[in-house]
Write a protein that holds these residues in place. Sequence first.
Motif, short mmCIF file in Angstrom:
data_model
loop_
_atom_site.label_atom_id
_atom_site.label_comp_id
_atom_site.label_asym_id
_atom_site.label_seq_id
_atom_site.Cartn_x
_atom_site.Cartn_y
_atom_site.Cartn_z
N TRP A 146 0.86 -1.19 0.00
CA TRP A 146 0.00 0.00 0.00
C TRP A 146 0.89 1.23 0.00
O TRP A 146 1.86 1.32 0.75
N ALA A 189 -1.35 -1.08 -4.35
CA ALA A 189 -2.61 -0.35 -4.26
C ALA A 189 -2.36 1.05 -3.73
O ALA A 189 -1.53 1.24 -2.83
N PRO A 234 -4.60 5.09 -3.07
CA PRO A 234 -5.96 5.63 -2.96
C PRO A 234 -6.62 5.88 -4.31
O PRO A 234 -7.85 5.87 -4.41
N ARG A 239 -7.78 -2.79 -2.05
CA ARG A 239 -7.36 -1.81 -1.05
C ARG A 239 -7.24 -2.48 0.33
O ARG A 239 -6.25 -2.30 1.04
N ASP A 248 -12.18 -1.93 -3.82
CA ASP A 248 -12.16 -1.99 -2.35
C ASP A 248 -11.48 -3.25 -1.83
O ASP A 248 -10.77 -3.21 -0.82
N GLU A 265 0.91 5.74 -0.71
CA GLU A 265 0.12 6.96 -0.88
C GLU A 265 0.99 8.05 -1.50
O GLU A 265 1.54 8.91 -0.81
N ALA A 284 -4.64 0.99 -8.76
CA ALA A 284 -3.86 -0.19 -8.40
C ALA A 284 -3.07 -0.67 -9.60
O ALA A 284 -3.52 -0.55 -10.75
N CYS A 321 -9.12 2.22 -7.44
CA CYS A 321 -8.68 0.99 -6.81
C CYS A 321 -9.88 0.25 -6.22
O CYS A 321 -10.63 0.81 -5.41
N GLN A 357 -3.76 -3.03 2.52
CA GLN A 357 -3.62 -2.36 3.81
C GLN A 357 -3.61 -3.34 4.98
O GLN A 357 -3.04 -3.04 6.03
#
Length: 484
Positions: free
Chosen positions: A143, A170, A172, A194, A191, A145, A175, A189, A198
């Motif tokens: 993950w 992935a 926000p 995600r 859910d 950001e 992906a 991406c 995470q």
Amino acid sequence: MRTIHFAGSFEAWRPIARKLLLDQTAPDQITWQAGNDPAADLFASPDVLDEPTQPSVALAIPRKLPELLKYAACYRAPDRWALLYRVLWRVTRGDRSAMLAGDIDGAQLHGRVKSVRREAHHMHAFLRFAERAEDATPRFVAWHEPAHDVLELASGHFHHRMGSVSWLIATPEGAAVCDGTSLSFLSPCPDDLRQLAQGTRDDGEALWRAYYSSTFNPARVNEKVMRGHMPARFWKHLPEGDLIPQLATQARAGQQKLAQTESVGKQAGRQVLIARERAQPVRPLPTSLDECRQCDIWQNATCAVPGAGSSHAQIMLIGEQPGDHEDLAGRPFVGPAGQILDQALASAGLDRAAIFVTNAVKHFKWEPRGGIHGKAATRKHATPKPAEIRACRDWLTKELADIKPLVLVALGRTALASILEVHDPQRIRLADYSGRAFKHDGRWVLTAPHPAAILRNRDEQQRRYFEELCHALTKAAELISTLH
């Protein structure tokens, strides 16, 4: 005014921009609206979609412009597409200054390209994959950001490095999914991906955290530089992220003065032979000088560097501050400047073992330089501030009281300011004192260029500075002979 709706990617923008250019639509006549809805990839004015039958503008652009536009398109800003089209419009009309960093549009373009490249580098450096079971697909997940839309730009690096294993990155916004052979992108991406990225934890994280803690050296911590190279926004996604503030706090709290953490210091290591003159000082416990906190220079120094020489010296040489070599060795004038000083002492007929050498400031003040294009950063000398010089004055006073020299040689303006207790060294002109001895506080004082200044200069200036240093040392020897 035309409102242009499109998918919000460079690939979608590029053909639309070309059609607008051929239609001679000026930048101030366009409002760009990007979105992820495929149905929005239409023009508010349908005629824009049609190629003009006889285009009046030849779309000749420099070879490197498409790459600049592609990188700048990844920069998140409300006007990103407007800027790209404005630059393209100007260049296709012969104004290539729009590509230059000195132009108002070019400056924005290059600034955004630089930010995007840096963000892609951050993704390569700070993305951490978590390993799943051998039969799981994808095998590795992460993950991340990013501050800009660099997922597609940076994922090729991982596709090349990860070989034939499957993986997922992935973010926000989207992906990147690799099945071990092909690489695909999803936006937005999903859910489930995600949550997978995470929520997955790697069994090896505990081992990595232990390794990171044991190798963290607080003596080399420069928080400003560390945060510049590893922004704090990435820490929360790193296994060691929550350890960094704690370890940095320990460094600020005093472990820095010991040169390394206690746990590292107790570890046995392989013996490495090193010349005595290059070995670091053996200091089981900090001296009172090591514990000095009168200013902030100590925070980034390896250790304090006291004066060295004969305890009965009649001549004391005073420099500005330790350098990089001195900071590591714990002794004054052992680096290149020290070699120049040794040559000058020999020329003046003085034995270094019979004199005392020290500095006005006892810790090395430095700033990082370089560290780009794969090169390691170096520690460059930074001039101490007046308050930092005054903070160290008590240590020089103590050395003067202990050694009781008859003659002082100030090597440079900072040293002279400390001797004369002048508030600001900038108020002193070294040339006003050059070539003559004068009395101050019961001692003879001479001035000379600092050996480092000799190294920094070339040709005639270098030769003149070296002669001035030799002359001052010779004069010091003559003064001693006349005082007996």
